[in-house]
Scaffold this motif. Structure first.
Motif, PDB file in Angstrom:
ATOM      1  N   ILE A 336     -57.767  18.431 -73.654  1.00 48.69           N
ATOM      2  CA  ILE A 336     -58.315  18.894 -74.881  1.00 48.69           C
ATOM      3  C   ILE A 336     -59.735  18.330 -75.082  1.00 48.69           C
ATOM      4  O   ILE A 336     -60.786  18.831 -75.419  1.00 48.69           O
ATOM      5  CB  ILE A 336     -57.547  18.846 -75.979  1.00 48.69           C
ATOM      6  CG1 ILE A 336     -56.142  19.523 -75.842  1.00 48.69           C
ATOM      7  CG2 ILE A 336     -58.271  19.742 -77.225  1.00 48.69           C
ATOM      8  CD1 ILE A 336     -56.190  20.793 -75.353  1.00 48.69           C
ATOM      9  N   SER A 337     -59.993  17.051 -74.778  1.00 48.71           N
ATOM     10  CA  SER A 337     -61.117  16.223 -74.896  1.00 48.71           C
ATOM     11  C   SER A 337     -62.256  16.871 -74.019  1.00 48.71           C
ATOM     12  O   SER A 337     -63.378  16.939 -74.906  1.00 48.71           O
ATOM     13  CB  SER A 337     -61.082  14.785 -74.754  1.00 48.71           C
ATOM     14  OG  SER A 337     -60.708  14.794 -73.305  1.00 48.71           O
ATOM     15  N   SER A 338     -62.055  17.348 -73.074  1.00 45.99           N
ATOM     16  CA  SER A 338     -62.994  18.081 -72.189  1.00 45.99           C
ATOM     17  C   SER A 338     -63.701  19.135 -72.735  1.00 45.99           C
ATOM     18  O   SER A 338     -64.612  19.659 -72.409  1.00 45.99           O
ATOM     19  CB  SER A 338     -62.521  18.453 -70.762  1.00 45.99           C
ATOM     20  OG  SER A 338     -61.501  19.519 -71.023  1.00 45.99           O
ATOM     21  N   VAL A 339     -62.830  19.705 -73.762  1.00 47.96           N
ATOM     22  CA  VAL A 339     -63.196  21.131 -74.421  1.00 47.96           C
ATOM     23  C   VAL A 339     -64.372  20.644 -75.325  1.00 47.96           C
ATOM     24  O   VAL A 339     -65.531  21.378 -75.428  1.00 47.96           O
ATOM     25  CB  VAL A 339     -62.298  21.722 -75.227  1.00 47.96           C
ATOM     26  CG1 VAL A 339     -62.884  23.056 -76.113  1.00 47.96           C
ATOM     27  CG2 VAL A 339     -61.188  22.033 -74.195  1.00 47.96           C
ATOM     28  N   TYR A 340     -64.516  19.548 -75.723  1.00 41.66           N
ATOM     29  CA  TYR A 340     -65.560  19.379 -76.681  1.00 41.66           C
ATOM     30  C   TYR A 340     -66.352  17.969 -76.335  1.00 41.66           C
ATOM     31  O   TYR A 340     -67.255  17.402 -77.225  1.00 41.66           O
ATOM     32  CB  TYR A 340     -64.830  18.841 -78.171  1.00 41.66           C
ATOM     33  CG  TYR A 340     -64.053  20.235 -78.610  1.00 41.66           C
ATOM     34  CD1 TYR A 340     -64.643  21.031 -79.163  1.00 41.66           C
ATOM     35  CD2 TYR A 340     -62.483  19.646 -78.683  1.00 41.66           C
ATOM     36  CE1 TYR A 340     -63.913  22.107 -79.626  1.00 41.66           C
ATOM     37  CE2 TYR A 340     -61.460  20.827 -79.191  1.00 41.66           C
ATOM     38  CZ  TYR A 340     -62.375  21.856 -79.627  1.00 41.66           C
ATOM     39  OH  TYR A 340     -61.391  22.861 -80.171  1.00 41.66           O
ATOM     40  N   ASP A 341     -66.402  17.510 -75.485  1.00 43.94           N
ATOM     41  CA  ASP A 341     -67.108  16.345 -74.845  1.00 43.94           C
ATOM     42  C   ASP A 341     -68.548  16.726 -74.590  1.00 43.94           C
ATOM     43  O   ASP A 341     -68.865  17.985 -74.001  1.00 43.94           O
ATOM     44  CB  ASP A 341     -66.365  16.100 -73.334  1.00 43.94           C
ATOM     45  CG  ASP A 341     -67.180  14.713 -73.068  1.00 43.94           C
ATOM     46  OD1 ASP A 341     -68.346  14.471 -72.963  1.00 43.94           O
ATOM     47  OD2 ASP A 341     -66.399  13.745 -72.809  1.00 43.94           O
ATOM     48  N   ASP A 342     -69.606  16.114 -74.987  1.00 44.94           N
ATOM     49  CA  ASP A 342     -70.905  16.333 -75.008  1.00 44.94           C
ATOM     50  C   ASP A 342     -71.520  15.946 -73.365  1.00 44.94           C
ATOM     51  O   ASP A 342     -72.880  16.071 -73.316  1.00 44.94           O
ATOM     52  CB  ASP A 342     -71.717  15.789 -76.001  1.00 44.94           C
ATOM     53  CG  ASP A 342     -71.647  14.148 -75.916  1.00 44.94           C
ATOM     54  OD1 ASP A 342     -71.297  13.695 -74.767  1.00 44.94           O
ATOM     55  OD2 ASP A 342     -72.552  13.421 -76.676  1.00 44.94           O
ATOM     56  N   GLY A 343     -70.595  15.341 -72.677  1.00 44.12           N
ATOM     57  CA  GLY A 343     -71.274  15.207 -71.347  1.00 44.12           C
ATOM     58  C   GLY A 343     -71.399  13.529 -71.187  1.00 44.12           C
ATOM     59  O   GLY A 343     -71.570  13.165 -70.081  1.00 44.12           O
ATOM     60  N   ASN A 344     -71.293  13.148 -72.198  1.00 44.82           N
ATOM     61  CA  ASN A 344     -71.283  11.640 -72.235  1.00 44.82           C
ATOM     62  C   ASN A 344     -70.277  10.865 -72.757  1.00 44.82           C
ATOM     63  O   ASN A 344     -70.358   9.829 -73.119  1.00 44.82           O
ATOM     64  CB  ASN A 344     -72.870  11.195 -73.056  1.00 44.82           C
ATOM     65  CG  ASN A 344     -74.059  11.667 -72.325  1.00 44.82           C
ATOM     66  OD1 ASN A 344     -74.259  11.401 -70.886  1.00 44.82           O
ATOM     67  ND2 ASN A 344     -74.902  12.460 -73.028  1.00 44.82           N
ATOM     68  N   GLY A 345     -69.237  11.593 -72.975  1.00 45.33           N
ATOM     69  CA  GLY A 345     -67.931  10.719 -73.704  1.00 45.33           C
ATOM     70  C   GLY A 345     -68.048  10.980 -74.970  1.00 45.33           C
ATOM     71  O   GLY A 345     -67.108  10.188 -75.641  1.00 45.33           O
ATOM     72  N   PHE A 346     -68.907  11.639 -75.515  1.00 45.25           N
ATOM     73  CA  PHE A 346     -68.932  11.781 -77.036  1.00 45.25           C
ATOM     74  C   PHE A 346     -68.335  13.137 -77.447  1.00 45.25           C
ATOM     75  O   PHE A 346     -68.458  14.190 -76.858  1.00 45.25           O
ATOM     76  CB  PHE A 346     -70.159  11.651 -77.831  1.00 45.25           C
ATOM     77  CG  PHE A 346     -70.788  10.014 -77.505  1.00 45.25           C
ATOM     78  CD1 PHE A 346     -70.210   9.009 -78.307  1.00 45.25           C
ATOM     79  CD2 PHE A 346     -71.468   9.840 -76.474  1.00 45.25           C
ATOM     80  CE1 PHE A 346     -70.467   7.600 -78.060  1.00 45.25           C
ATOM     81  CE2 PHE A 346     -72.134   8.396 -76.403  1.00 45.25           C
ATOM     82  CZ  PHE A 346     -71.422   7.279 -76.973  1.00 45.25           C
ATOM     83  N   LEU A 347     -67.929  13.243 -78.962  1.00 44.39           N
ATOM     84  CA  LEU A 347     -67.779  14.562 -79.443  1.00 44.39           C
ATOM     85  C   LEU A 347     -69.061  15.380 -79.763  1.00 44.39           C
ATOM     86  O   LEU A 347     -69.990  14.570 -80.259  1.00 44.39           O
ATOM     87  CB  LEU A 347     -66.750  14.338 -80.708  1.00 44.39           C
ATOM     88  CG  LEU A 347     -66.451  15.534 -81.344  1.00 44.39           C
ATOM     89  CD1 LEU A 347     -65.273  16.560 -80.561  1.00 44.39           C
ATOM     90  CD2 LEU A 347     -65.801  15.407 -82.709  1.00 44.39           C
ATOM     91  N   ARG A 348     -69.131  16.534 -79.315  1.00 40.26           N
ATOM     92  CA  ARG A 348     -70.270  17.379 -79.754  1.00 40.26           C
ATOM     93  C   ARG A 348     -70.433  17.552 -81.286  1.00 40.26           C
ATOM     94  O   ARG A 348     -69.532  17.738 -81.832  1.00 40.26           O
ATOM     95  CB  ARG A 348     -70.150  18.685 -79.240  1.00 40.26           C
ATOM     96  CG  ARG A 348     -70.477  18.724 -77.584  1.00 40.26           C
ATOM     97  CD  ARG A 348     -70.409  20.102 -77.044  1.00 40.26           C
ATOM     98  NE  ARG A 348     -70.166  21.081 -77.795  1.00 40.26           N
ATOM     99  CZ  ARG A 348     -69.318  21.962 -77.624  1.00 40.26           C
ATOM    100  NH1 ARG A 348     -68.328  21.994 -76.833  1.00 40.26           N
ATOM    101  NH2 ARG A 348     -69.239  23.066 -78.590  1.00 40.26           N
ATOM    102  N   LYS A 349     -71.621  17.097 -81.989  1.00 41.47           N
ATOM    103  CA  LYS A 349     -71.598  17.159 -83.382  1.00 41.47           C
ATOM    104  C   LYS A 349     -71.823  18.420 -83.687  1.00 41.47           C
ATOM    105  O   LYS A 349     -71.201  18.745 -85.093  1.00 41.47           O
ATOM    106  CB  LYS A 349     -73.157  16.422 -83.687  1.00 41.47           C
ATOM    107  CG  LYS A 349     -73.234  14.929 -83.564  1.00 41.47           C
ATOM    108  CD  LYS A 349     -74.556  14.382 -83.896  1.00 41.47           C
ATOM    109  CE  LYS A 349     -74.283  12.992 -83.987  1.00 41.47           C
ATOM    110  NZ  LYS A 349     -75.570  12.255 -84.543  1.00 41.47           N
ATOM    111  N   ASP A 350     -71.974  19.576 -82.883  1.00 45.06           N
ATOM    112  CA  ASP A 350     -71.739  20.966 -83.384  1.00 45.06           C
ATOM    113  C   ASP A 350     -70.458  21.471 -83.663  1.00 45.06           C
ATOM    114  O   ASP A 350     -70.224  22.517 -84.331  1.00 45.06           O
ATOM    115  CB  ASP A 350     -72.756  21.873 -82.528  1.00 45.06           C
ATOM    116  CG  ASP A 350     -71.983  21.922 -81.028  1.00 45.06           C
ATOM    117  OD1 ASP A 350     -71.772  20.941 -80.281  1.00 45.06           O
ATOM    118  OD2 ASP A 350     -71.580  23.131 -80.814  1.00 45.06           O
ATOM    119  N   VAL A 351     -69.617  20.725 -83.140  1.00 46.66           N
ATOM    120  CA  VAL A 351     -68.046  21.074 -83.215  1.00 46.66           C
ATOM    121  C   VAL A 351     -67.315  20.110 -84.344  1.00 46.66           C
ATOM    122  O   VAL A 351     -66.217  20.319 -84.594  1.00 46.66           O
ATOM    123  CB  VAL A 351     -67.319  21.325 -82.066  1.00 46.66           C
ATOM    124  CG1 VAL A 351     -67.976  22.046 -81.072  1.00 46.66           C
ATOM    125  CG2 VAL A 351     -67.209  19.905 -81.448  1.00 46.66           C
TER     126      VAL A 351
END
Length: 381
Positions: A336-351
């Motif tokens: 599930i983390s891959s759904v929201y990963d910003d590409g650098n291992g962080f949660l995307r702020k927009d979600v």
């Protein structure tokens, strides 16, 4: 010439009620159709009939036994009307009765969850089954898991493959066409506050009639403790109880769990070890249930919740440890983390719904992507 099946079971036996709760869900006869998917066995097309119900194929055992006779996965079939048990013996030769592979009627007049149990090698198998117009039909994917053959689906050709060579188990589930919401009717979702929005996606919004067991600050360590007035445990039907007890009471056959956010700070080894203990207790309380471990989602960059023990590095280590445990224990692992990963291992702020504070919760709108991932990552039908 069309072959006619012999009516082997009497109406009394076909409609007899047992104390156990049926695995299959009630459906209308109007929703049942003859499957139009081409079936292949060990690479060869075969003329075996099945009914399509809620996106899954259901077969008669005698048809499959006849198809597989002489192969590595052949099996014999014996019915015990006295206790409503159909006994499967793997490796046993099947004696054909002459009406196997008969054409199915396009018009179904009656259907109900079958009350017959399936026993494989002396052990009760967790297989969804329906009594359709006096005959028992079993879900192909469940039969494969119980008997030991492989089932695959080709979306491009809309065909189903059955193979006697069973590939090694893989905890990761590849992407597939989205299943109907009803696929989750026998599922339960367990989680902390990060999972709280999932229950708002029930019904046609994606998760069907799934049960939801979540609680704010619920953690693995809390779940292993005894229930008290002050303990953190989810409630089922208004009563707070241990997770394994709640899962057993709701009769779920699929358990989706996302826990660890509140435990990683104790150390990855301790948290993952406790997680395995909890999941094992769930399986012990509900034999045959399938476990789906959902990865813990990351935090946004600069999260105020992050510290030396709980951060995106330890989250990644925890997820890696659980993925390995899933492979070892034959549990499914959902990234599930891959759904929201910003590409650098962080949660995307927009979600993120709490970027200014904790920086780790998913917004209601963004939960739709989570649900879509779940619907497109299920085992082969």
């Amino acid at each position: 010439m069309k072959k006619v099946r012999k009516q082997i079971l009497s109406a009394t036996l076909a409609s007899a009620m047992l104390a156990s709760v049926p695995y299959a869900q009630a459906v209308s006869p109007d929703t049942v159709t003859v499957s139009r998917q081409q079936i292949y066995f060990d690479g060869q097309p075969c003329s075996i009939s099945a009914y399509a119900i809620d996106g899954s194929n259901y077969f008669m055992l005698r048809d499959l036994a006849a198809l597989m006779n002489g192969s590595k996965v052949q099996f014999s079939v014996n019915a015990s009307p006295a206790d409503f048990v159909i006994q499967i013996t793997s490796g046993g030769a099947y004696t054909p009765q002459g009406d196997e592979m008969s054409e199915l009627s396009a018009k179904v007049t009656s259907i109900a969850p079958s009350q017959w149990k399936l026993s494989v090698g002396g052990k009760t198998a967790n297989v969804a089954a329906y009594a359709i117009d006096g005959y028992n039909f079993f879900r192909l994917r469940d039969l494969g898991n119980a008997i030991g053959f492989s089932v695959g689906y080709n979306a491009e050709t809309d065909s189903v493959s059955i193979t006697s060579e069973v590939p090694p188990f893989s905890a990761e589930i590849p992407a597939c066409p989205a299943v109907a919401p009803s696929w989750f009717d026998d599922a339960v979702f367990v989680g902390d506050s990060v999972s709280s929005w999932l229950s708002y996606y029930d019904g046609d919004k994606g998760l069907g009639k799934a049960t939801f067991l979540s609680a704010t600050s619920l953690g693995i360590e809390n779940a292993l403790r005894d229930v008290t007035s002050k303990s953190v445990h989810p409630s089922y039907q208004g009563t707070k109880m241990k997770i394994e007890e709640a899962v057993a009471k709701c009769g779920a056959k699929k358990v989706y769990v996302m826990l660890g956010m509140n435990d990683i700070g104790y150390g990855v080894e301790r948290a993952s070890g406790d997680y395995v203990k909890l999941l094992s207790q769930i399986q012990q309380a509900s034999p045959g249930v399938q476990i789906y471990v959902q990865s813990v989602t990351p935090m946004i960059q600069g999260s105020k919740r992050a510290d030396n023990a709980f951060n995106n590095v330890t989250v990644g280590q925890f997820n890696a440890a659980m993925k390995a445990h899933c492979q070892q224990n034959k549990w499914y692992y959902l990234d599930i983390s891959s759904v929201y990963d910003d590409g650098n291992g962080f949660l995307r702020k927009d979600v993120c719904s709490d970027a200014a504070t904790m920086g780790l919760h998913i917004s209601y709108a963004a939960t739709a992507d989570w649900v879509n991932y779940l619907r497109t990552h299920v085992p082969a039908i």
